[in-house]
Each structure stands twice: as structure tokens, then as C-alpha cells.
Design a protein around this motif. Sequence first.
Motif, short mmCIF file in Angstrom:
data_model
loop_
_atom_site.label_atom_id
_atom_site.label_comp_id
_atom_site.label_asym_id
_atom_site.label_seq_id
_atom_site.Cartn_x
_atom_site.Cartn_y
_atom_site.Cartn_z
N UNK A 176 -2.70 -7.87 8.09
CA UNK A 176 -3.12 -8.48 9.36
C UNK A 176 -3.99 -9.71 9.14
N UNK A 177 -3.93 -10.64 10.08
CA UNK A 177 -4.75 -11.84 10.02
C UNK A 177 -5.90 -11.81 11.03
N UNK A 178 -6.20 -10.65 11.56
CA UNK A 178 -7.34 -10.51 12.47
C UNK A 178 -8.62 -10.82 11.69
N UNK A 179 -9.39 -11.77 12.18
CA UNK A 179 -10.61 -12.16 11.48
C UNK A 179 -10.41 -13.23 10.43
N UNK A 180 -9.21 -13.81 10.37
CA UNK A 180 -8.91 -14.92 9.46
C UNK A 180 -8.76 -16.17 10.31
N UNK A 181 -9.44 -17.26 9.93
CA UNK A 181 -9.35 -18.48 10.71
C UNK A 181 -7.90 -18.94 10.79
N UNK A 182 -7.43 -19.14 11.99
CA UNK A 182 -6.03 -19.48 12.22
C UNK A 182 -5.78 -20.97 12.04
N UNK A 183 -4.68 -21.29 11.39
CA UNK A 183 -4.15 -22.66 11.36
C UNK A 183 -2.82 -22.68 12.11
N UNK A 184 -1.97 -21.70 11.81
CA UNK A 184 -0.68 -21.57 12.49
C UNK A 184 -0.33 -20.10 12.58
N UNK A 185 -0.31 -19.55 13.79
CA UNK A 185 -0.09 -18.11 13.94
C UNK A 185 1.33 -17.69 13.58
N UNK A 186 2.25 -18.61 13.55
CA UNK A 186 3.63 -18.28 13.15
C UNK A 186 3.76 -18.23 11.64
N UNK A 187 2.83 -18.84 10.91
CA UNK A 187 2.98 -19.01 9.47
C UNK A 187 1.89 -18.33 8.65
N UNK A 188 0.66 -18.30 9.12
CA UNK A 188 -0.45 -17.80 8.31
C UNK A 188 -0.17 -16.41 7.75
N UNK A 189 -0.32 -16.25 6.45
CA UNK A 189 -0.06 -14.98 5.78
C UNK A 189 -1.11 -14.74 4.71
N UNK A 190 -1.72 -13.56 4.71
CA UNK A 190 -2.70 -13.19 3.69
C UNK A 190 -1.96 -12.76 2.43
N UNK A 191 -2.44 -13.23 1.26
CA UNK A 191 -1.81 -12.88 -0.01
C UNK A 191 -2.84 -12.46 -1.05
N UNK A 192 -2.35 -12.01 -2.21
CA UNK A 192 -3.20 -11.50 -3.28
C UNK A 192 -2.92 -12.22 -4.58
N UNK A 193 -3.99 -12.39 -5.39
CA UNK A 193 -3.90 -12.92 -6.74
C UNK A 193 -4.40 -11.86 -7.72
N UNK A 194 -3.73 -11.75 -8.87
CA UNK A 194 -4.17 -10.84 -9.93
C UNK A 194 -3.55 -11.30 -11.25
#
Length: 415
Positions: A176-194
Motif C-alpha cells: 500500500x502507498x497510504x502515508x507515502x507522498x504521492x506523485x502519480x497515483x496510477x504509477x507510484x509503487x513501493x519496492x524493496x532493496x536487498x
Amino acid sequence: MISLAELQRRIDAGELSPDDAIAQSLAATSAHEKSIGAFVCRDENPRAQSAGPLRGIAVGIKDIMDTADFPTEMGSPIYRGYRSRGDAAVVMMLKQAGATIVGKTTTTAFASVDPTPTLNPHNHGHTPGGSSSGSAAAVAAGMIPLALGTQTGGSVIRPASFCGVAAIKPSYRLLPTVGVKCYSWTLDTVGLFAAGVDDVARGLAAMTGRPELLLPSSIPTPRIGIVTQDFAGAPEVSGGEALQIAARAAERAGATVHGVDLHEIVAEAWQAHSVIQEFEAHQALAWEYRENYDAMAPLLRARLDESKGTAPAAYDEAMGVASRARHALAKVFEEVDVLLTLSAPGAAPQGLDSTGDARYNRLWTLMGVPCVNVPALIADGGLPVGVQVIARYGADAEALAAARFVEVALRRKWR
């Protein structure tokens, strides 16, 4: 780099306490942060949780995600010192899985294009990429085993490629992107690095409570379709070489590998991405742009200036193209399990005045499909270059498994 999987193994075996695991990350961060500049702020004395699959795992959070314990400044003086009253949903998911949030990592202003001061750990004269600059660099430098970023164009996969780490941009809205500053609601996606694909899979599985995302004990041999994205222009030599090396390695390991042609509507969607992104950005950043125009980062401000005349009809048309392209892309996965393509045009560009080019990423962000970066080669200057493994929408487990197959195949090649 710090392996999340190895930390979990040692903690589960009683060889390492969660507190000691956190202490190791703190020591590594103290040793490298001054030369890399991956963090905006840090907790100098974090405490490990005693339970959960991610206990003992130190995590960095891109500074466009709300955190009650740290300021959220979004890479902009407009929000200097700003503190939210609660955590973003993904931050709480990490905490509920036992992770310890150790700090906020650098981001370009509002996750756009103005570079951060962060340096590439492999070569300080080259960009670490963006907009998730700090998260990629912190993992690559061996400071922390896991970090969160976001992707609207190519802001997870591209910095992962430049910094030589594994990363996943999951299927749209798996996180979910709740609480993430929006730039584009159709595109914004949270990801992970490891550090590696297994580490990314473990982090995502723990956050979401989805054990099916963990890698199986036996990785199935995938059918791989190679996509060169000719509509996005030719890659640099190192980018093309990375894709060839990964394809050959996968084929030698037993995978079926062949070229795939994408429907014309998919190429049209590549062009539609920027229309959708900037039209929505004007609404998502309307207050900042109108009330704090002079304080906006210059490259972002110029981008918004150039796109402010986009008509709603053009946006609607672009959204229609995207919808038809998603249907066309779904048919491709009837013939192959995953696609293999470029993560970036090539190695990280020299200089710190750019975060690189997202032209090989933006289509897949618009399609909402899962993408996993796998480091494929080391180019001149010690700079990593990755490739991305892409599966159909919702098939994140398949994307991770196939990426692991490619990762192992590449390691065999270099023995």
C-alpha cells in the motif's frame, strides 16, 4: 553487503542475537555513511524487537514515507522538520514483522529528478541513481540488509542496477502507498532493496504475510522471453552486454530463451506513461507548486512548468492506451513465464548532476507488473549493470523465482 537470509539463519539458530545483528548494521553504517551520504537522519540507539521474522533486521526508509519517529522531509526544504503523527502503512508492516527502522534514506525532491548528494558506493564519481538514491546505496555499501524505495518511472530498478543490488518493484498495490507522498497515483509503487533475490523475497514475504513469496527449495526452469524495447532507443554497450550475458547464462542453465515482439499498443503505452505521470503530478503536488513555487527543486519545477498545459482529454486517451496495452501484454505471458530486459541503458552515468535515464523502466511501471533487478556484470570503473526479470501482473512469486534462476545462472557463468 549484508545478507538478510544469513542474518535470519544465524538469529534462528541462536548464533546471533537480534540486538547484535542491529549493532552490526549500526557499526557498518558508522563506517561508511560519511563517505556515501545515504541517510537523511538516523536513530543512533535503536533497539531490536524480540519477535517476528524480521527481528534483528535494520531497515532504511525512503524519506517520502511517513514515520512517527523521524521527520519526513521528502527531499525538499518545503517540508524541513515536518513530522507526521503516524507511520506509513508499509512502515507499520515492517514493524509488525519485527524489523527495526534505523533511519530515513535520501530521496530526490518528491521522488522526482533532482539528484541527492548520495554517492555510488562502487565509484564516487558516478550517480547511485534515483529517486531512491539512499536506499540503494545504503544496501550496496553494506550498511543495512533491507531498505524501502518507490518507483513511479524507474526509481527502484534503475538505482538497484547502478548500485549492484537486488530489488523488486512488486505488482501495483501489492504494497500500500497510504502515508507515502504521492506523485502519480496510477504509477507510484513501493519496492524493496536487498543484497540478493532471496533476501528481497524474504523481506517482501515477511512484510505482506505471504509465505508463497518465499523462494521454493527447487526453482523451476522458466520460459524466458527477451525484450529489447527498441521503441525506447538503443542501449549503451554495457547495457546490451548485460542482457546478452544474462540470456546466455539462463539458456546454458536450461531455460528456454527466445526473443519476444510486443504489440504496437505496448509501445504506445511507453509514450503514454509521461502524460499520465505529469498530469497526475500537477494534482498531487498542486499545493507545493502553487504556494511554494520558488522553493521547488529546479528540475522538478521545470518539468511541471513544461507539462502544465496537458489537457484532461490527453490524459484520458493515455489511460485508455495503458488499459489496452495491459490486455495485450497479458497475452504475451501465455507463451513465456517471464520477460528479461534491460534495467537501465548501461552503467551509472558519470557525474552527480543526473540520476540516469528511466526509459527502460517506465513501461513496466505503467503496466503494473512485478519487476526484479538482478546484477549481471561489472562494467568499466567497477560499475554494476543489471537486468530485470518481469512476470505477469500478480505473479510476484514467479518473478522472484525466475530472477533467482537467472541470478544463480550468472554466478555459475563467472566461476
